[in-house]
Design a protein around this motif. Structure first.
Motif, PDB file in Angstrom:
ATOM      1  N   GLY A   1       0.805  -1.205   0.000  1.00 38.50           N
ATOM      2  CA  GLY A   1       0.000   0.000   0.000  1.00 38.50           C
ATOM      3  C   GLY A   1       0.845   1.265   0.000  1.00 38.50           C
ATOM      4  O   GLY A   1       2.079   1.231   0.058  1.00 38.50           O
ATOM      5  N   THR A   2       0.165   2.401  -0.068  1.00 42.12           N
ATOM      6  CA  THR A   2       0.843   3.690  -0.144  1.00 42.12           C
ATOM      7  C   THR A   2       1.712   3.945   1.077  1.00 42.12           C
ATOM      8  O   THR A   2       2.858   4.400   0.961  1.00 42.12           O
ATOM      9  N   PHE A   3       1.190   3.622   2.272  1.00 43.42           N
ATOM     10  CA  PHE A   3       1.957   3.860   3.491  1.00 43.42           C
ATOM     11  C   PHE A   3       3.165   2.939   3.577  1.00 43.42           C
ATOM     12  O   PHE A   3       4.178   3.299   4.195  1.00 43.42           O
ATOM     13  N   ALA A   4       3.079   1.763   2.984  1.00 41.75           N
ATOM     14  CA  ALA A   4       4.225   0.859   2.994  1.00 41.75           C
ATOM     15  C   ALA A   4       5.384   1.451   2.195  1.00 41.75           C
ATOM     16  O   ALA A   4       6.545   1.394   2.627  1.00 41.75           O
ATOM     17  N   LEU A   5       5.079   2.034   1.033  1.00 42.83           N
ATOM     18  CA  LEU A   5       6.120   2.679   0.242  1.00 42.83           C
ATOM     19  C   LEU A   5       6.701   3.879   0.981  1.00 42.83           C
ATOM     20  O   LEU A   5       7.921   4.091   0.996  1.00 42.83           O
ATOM     21  N   TYR A   6       5.831   4.657   1.596  1.00 38.50           N
ATOM     22  CA  TYR A   6       6.294   5.832   2.357  1.00 38.50           C
ATOM     23  C   TYR A   6       7.144   5.397   3.550  1.00 38.50           C
ATOM     24  O   TYR A   6       8.146   6.043   3.881  1.00 38.50           O
TER      25      TYR A   6
ATOM     26  N   ILE B   1      -7.025   5.803 -11.290  1.00 41.24           N
ATOM     27  CA  ILE B   1      -5.774   6.107 -12.012  1.00 41.24           C
ATOM     28  C   ILE B   1      -4.902   7.061 -11.210  1.00 41.24           C
ATOM     29  O   ILE B   1      -3.662   7.040 -11.330  1.00 41.24           O
ATOM     30  N   THR B   2      -5.501   7.907 -10.373  1.00 40.58           N
ATOM     31  CA  THR B   2      -4.706   8.801  -9.516  1.00 40.58           C
ATOM     32  C   THR B   2      -3.892   8.005  -8.514  1.00 40.58           C
ATOM     33  O   THR B   2      -2.702   8.280  -8.296  1.00 40.58           O
ATOM     34  N   VAL B   3      -4.521   7.009  -7.891  1.00 46.57           N
ATOM     35  CA  VAL B   3      -3.806   6.167  -6.929  1.00 46.57           C
ATOM     36  C   VAL B   3      -2.645   5.447  -7.605  1.00 46.57           C
ATOM     37  O   VAL B   3      -1.539   5.348  -7.050  1.00 46.57           O
TER      38      VAL B   3
ATOM     39  N   CYS C   1       5.001   7.264  -8.872  1.00 52.07           N
ATOM     40  CA  CYS C   1       5.916   8.316  -8.397  1.00 52.07           C
ATOM     41  C   CYS C   1       6.716   7.847  -7.192  1.00 52.07           C
ATOM     42  O   CYS C   1       7.932   8.093  -7.100  1.00 52.07           O
ATOM     43  N   LEU C   2       6.064   7.178  -6.250  1.00 50.74           N
ATOM     44  CA  LEU C   2       6.773   6.681  -5.074  1.00 50.74           C
ATOM     45  C   LEU C   2       7.750   5.575  -5.451  1.00 50.74           C
ATOM     46  O   LEU C   2       8.839   5.470  -4.857  1.00 50.74           O
TER      47      LEU C   2
ATOM     48  N   LEU D   1      13.094   4.677 -16.682  1.00 51.84           N
ATOM     49  CA  LEU D   1      12.484   3.709 -17.587  1.00 51.84           C
ATOM     50  C   LEU D   1      11.176   3.185 -17.008  1.00 51.84           C
ATOM     51  O   LEU D   1      10.183   3.011 -17.728  1.00 51.84           O
ATOM     52  N   PHE D   2      11.163   2.945 -15.684  1.00 48.29           N
ATOM     53  CA  PHE D   2       9.935   2.499 -15.015  1.00 48.29           C
ATOM     54  C   PHE D   2       8.842   3.552 -15.142  1.00 48.29           C
ATOM     55  O   PHE D   2       7.684   3.243 -15.470  1.00 48.29           O
ATOM     56  N   VAL D   3       9.196   4.808 -14.874  1.00 48.62           N
ATOM     57  CA  VAL D   3       8.207   5.890 -14.936  1.00 48.62           C
ATOM     58  C   VAL D   3       7.712   6.089 -16.365  1.00 48.62           C
ATOM     59  O   VAL D   3       6.507   6.278 -16.599  1.00 48.62           O
TER      60      VAL D   3
END
Length: 739
Positions: free
Chosen positions: A95-100, A426-428, A434-435, A453-455
């Motif tokens: 999830g988002t918090f895991a990446l952060y 799509i925003t998520v 980006c993260l 390349l990933f981005v």
């Protein structure tokens, strides 16, 4: 030879156990991870051909849409998530918090975790071998360390992704249930829009009303329902492919995408807002990783879900190529008459399962935000004693239900809801991309070329869909933007007000020397029992307690200053949760206990008080043993369990232990006093803080702190209630903070 055969046999058994466990997890993941993704065929073609693309109904356009769906499923869920993003888990959490959390732990990019020396030694379950930083990773880390505004922007991006996921908790049930119920109009042509909305509202009310029972009560049905659903759409898809148009298999060629945009032009670009719905729920592959392993999710998606979805979309396209007049109801029209009602019933159940998954994920995300001081205090009920993480939040549940009903009755149309849904999804995904750019460079220490390349590979596709969704803001796309803005503002203001309160406490804490010098002159009276003083201060004396002592010179026989500290890891190991230290001379009986929680830990367990006192008792015993070793000129042995230490001493140094008996006697007395004080009663002391912006503050700060934050604080649960502190044992100290 026999030893080699035994070793080989053991290895084979462990390998078979690993395979069995992985396959079992893969089976269980069907009921949790893929519900939303698997029900998207119900509404994708309808949403795609409902706008400007409606006049384009030739084979070239239908096959072009199918080719776009195929490659979108291949690029985003299969390649991006299953191959790359699942490898960025935070000790099994996604999830988002895991990446952060990963970024915060490998650099100073975070704002949510306050610096604490005691937390530097908190380790995680997964051993992370240090990798040498590249020049690019060092530059990025230095940039974030140097510029505070960059860390603020990063946090806002994380909160944006989080708020959009919470918005999905509103849009997923409404879109899925309303689309499923609309199938009734195929058989009952007399039913109008009001009837389908009414039936959808009944299902939604029932869905949210059952939440307090917990998913574990009906969870055993989820996986069979989703597997049955996949079997249905796969069987129908294969039938339609060979019965109507086998040539549809050629649509996997990207050439059809080129022809599609060549013929449809701008209208084809506009239709991407409907095509993007084919990957709704793809983020769940990563976000719901906590209860599964990356391998089990990869197996479930690549071996079952992905091919089933591809066949389902191909079958529907084959049917549409021969029945162009049924573009607005193609999914249910494509079902053979003999199996219509079984498929309809399973479709309705599958949408409920998919909705349940996103609702549970919303509860989990809000719990994480609350743990990191980014969401107001709410009541969290743990619905399962065996399965960690299954929670129920009453306030959030009923708010979601009211918002779902408002969306269904307000929009009454899956096309407008689909526009809102696509923008949120799509925003998520773009936030995750980006993260991941920062993760690849600063955590994995790969070259900036690979990160770019990933981005470029995934971000360009997502931006293309994002632009199409953004163009439909006036047709329903404004809803997720509005919801996200409100939730982001709520979380940002709460975090800002909380951080200001904590900064005030740290700036105005009383030094220990000053407090100890003040105590004799006040004529302090010590009363029996244990006093637990809760604050955010990790050193010195909290201003609330100093204010109390100056007004009422009396406190308990034993004082324990308790600080609940949240760290940026999912779960803190049990043996590293409590950090106990003595405060001041032994005769004062002051202790400090820093209790650390990860963002997915359970912070309000019922046996917290018992464990806390046990840890203080263990600390006293270890302190005595350390002093005894020092008295006999030896270093203490590095063992964790105090009881084990006694056995080592008794077995190997009995005589020398007698020489330091007076130290053991003092420790024994302190432990006895602690137990006696516990029997006398435990009281809790907390600050009931009122925060006001000082007179010199700007109008905006006064408005945010005095009005908005004050309103949220008054209407959220009080800290004592959120921690489960008994009201009869609570002493609240009112204090005003001018920030």
């Amino acid at each position: 030879m026999s030893m080699e055969s035994e070793t080989g046999s053991t290895t084979q058994v462990s390998r078979l156990k690993f395979y069995r466990t992985t396959l079992c997890l893969a089976y269980q993941s069907f009921g949790v991870v893929y519900g939303d993704l698997c029900t998207s065929p119900i509404y994708v073609y309808k949403s795609t051909f409902s706008g400007r693309l409606q006049p384009y109904s030739e084979d070239h356009e239908i096959f072009g849409v199918l080719s776009l769906i195929f490659w979108t499923l291949t690029i985003i869920p299969l390649l991006k998530y299953a191959v790359f993003v699942l490898g960025a888990d935070d000790n099994g959490e996604g999830g988002t918090f895991a990446l952060y959390s990963l970024l915060c732990r490998h650099s100073r990019m975070g704002l949510l975790n306050t610096a604490n020396v005691a937390d530097e030694h908190v380790s995680t379950d997964k051993s992370e071998e240090p990798i040498e930083d590249t020049q690019t990773s060092l530059l990025i880390k230095q940039f974030f360390e140097k510029y505070h505004s960059s860390r603020v922007v990063l946090l806002l991006v994380v909160l944006l992704g989080t708020s959009m996921v919470i918005g999905d908790g509103i849009l997923t049930p409404t879109m899925s249930v309303l689309s499923a119920v609309s199938g009734l109009q195929i058989k009952f042509t007399d039913l109008n829009e009001n009837h389908t909305v009414f039936f959808a509202c009944i299902i939604l009310v029932g869905l949210f009303a059952l939440q307090h029972y917990g998913t574990h009560r009906v969870g055993f049905l989820f996986a069979p329902i989703l597997i049955g659903w996949l079997i249905c759409i796969t069987g129908v898809g294969i039938y339609n492919i060979f019965h109507w148009n086998p040539h549809v298999l050629c649509a996997v060629s990207p050439h059809y995408i080129y022809n599609f945009f060549k013929r449809a032009g701008k209208d084809g670009w506009s239709s991407l807002g409907g095509i993007v719905l084919c990957i709704t729920g793809a983020e769940a592959l990563f976000a719901d990783l906590g209860h599964f392993s990356p391998l089990s999710v990869r197996i479930g998606f690549t071996a079952v879900v992905y091919p089933c979805l591809v066949l389902a979309y191909m079958g529907e396209a084959a049917y549409l190529s021969k029945h162009r007049m049924n573009l607005q109801s193609s999914f249910y029209k494509a079902i053979p008459e003999a199996v219509f009602w079984p498929v309809f019933i399973i479709a309705t159940l599958a949408t409920v399962v998919g909705s349940q998954a996103i609702i549970s994920a919303t509860f989990s995300i809000i719990s994480q935000c609350r743990a990191l001081s980014c969401f107001p205090r709410v009541k969290i009920i743990h619905t399962s004693k065996k399965i960690h993480g299954q929670i129920y939040i009453p306030e959030v549940n009923w708010m979601l239900m009211m918002l779902c009903l408002a969306v269904v009755n307000g929009f009454r149309d899956t096309d407008m809801i689909g526009n809102a849904y696509g923008l949120a999804v799509i925003t998520v995904m773009f936030v995750t991309t980006c993260l991941m750019f920062l993760i690849i460079i600063t955590v994995w220490n790969r070259s900036v070329f690979l990160a770019l390349l990933f981005v470029l590979a995934f971000g360009s596709v997502e931006l293309l869909y994002f632009s199409a969704c953004l163009a439909k803001v006036h047709k329903g796309g404004w809803l997720p933007l509005l919801v996200s803005a409100i939730i982001m503002s709520l979380m940002s203001i709460w975090h800002y007000g909380t951080s200001k309160k904590q900064s005030f406490e740290l700036d105005n804490k009383v030094s220990l020397d000053s407090f100890l010098a003040l105590v004799p002159g006040l004529g302090i009276t010590r009363i029996p029992g244990i006093g637990l003083v809760y604050s955010n201060v990790v050193s010195g004396v909290p201003p609330m307690f100093a204010h109390f002592v100056a007004s009422f010179p009396a406190f308990h026989q034993i004082l324990i200053f308790v600080t609940l500290h949240n760290v940026m890891i999912p779960k803190v190991p049990a043996d590293q949760r409590f950090h106990v230290a003595r405060v001041g001379p032994p005769e004062f009986c002051f202790y400090r206990c820093i209790v650390r929680f990860g963002y997915k830990d359970v912070g309000d367990s019922y046996d917290f008080q018992t464990k806390l006192i046990e840890k203080v008792s263990e600390f006293l015993k270890r302190e005595s043993i350390s002093e005894e070793f020092a008295a006999i000129g030896q270093s203490p042995l590095p063992v964790k369990d105090a009881g084990t230490c006694y056995e080592i001493i008794a077995g190997g140094a009995g005589r020398r232990r007698q020489a330091a008996g007076w130290k053991m006697s003092r420790s024994s007395n302190e432990v006895e006093e602690l137990m006696e004080a516990k029997e006398s009663g435990v009281s809790y002391m907390m600050a009931n803080t009122h925060i006001r912006a000082n007179e010199a503050s700007s109008f905006l700060k006064k408005f945010v702190i005095n009005i908005i934050y004050g309103f949220i604080r008054r209407n959220s649960r009080r800290p004592a209630v959120a921690l489960g502190i008994p009201h009869t044992s609570l002493l609240e100290i009112g204090i005003l903070y001018q920030v």
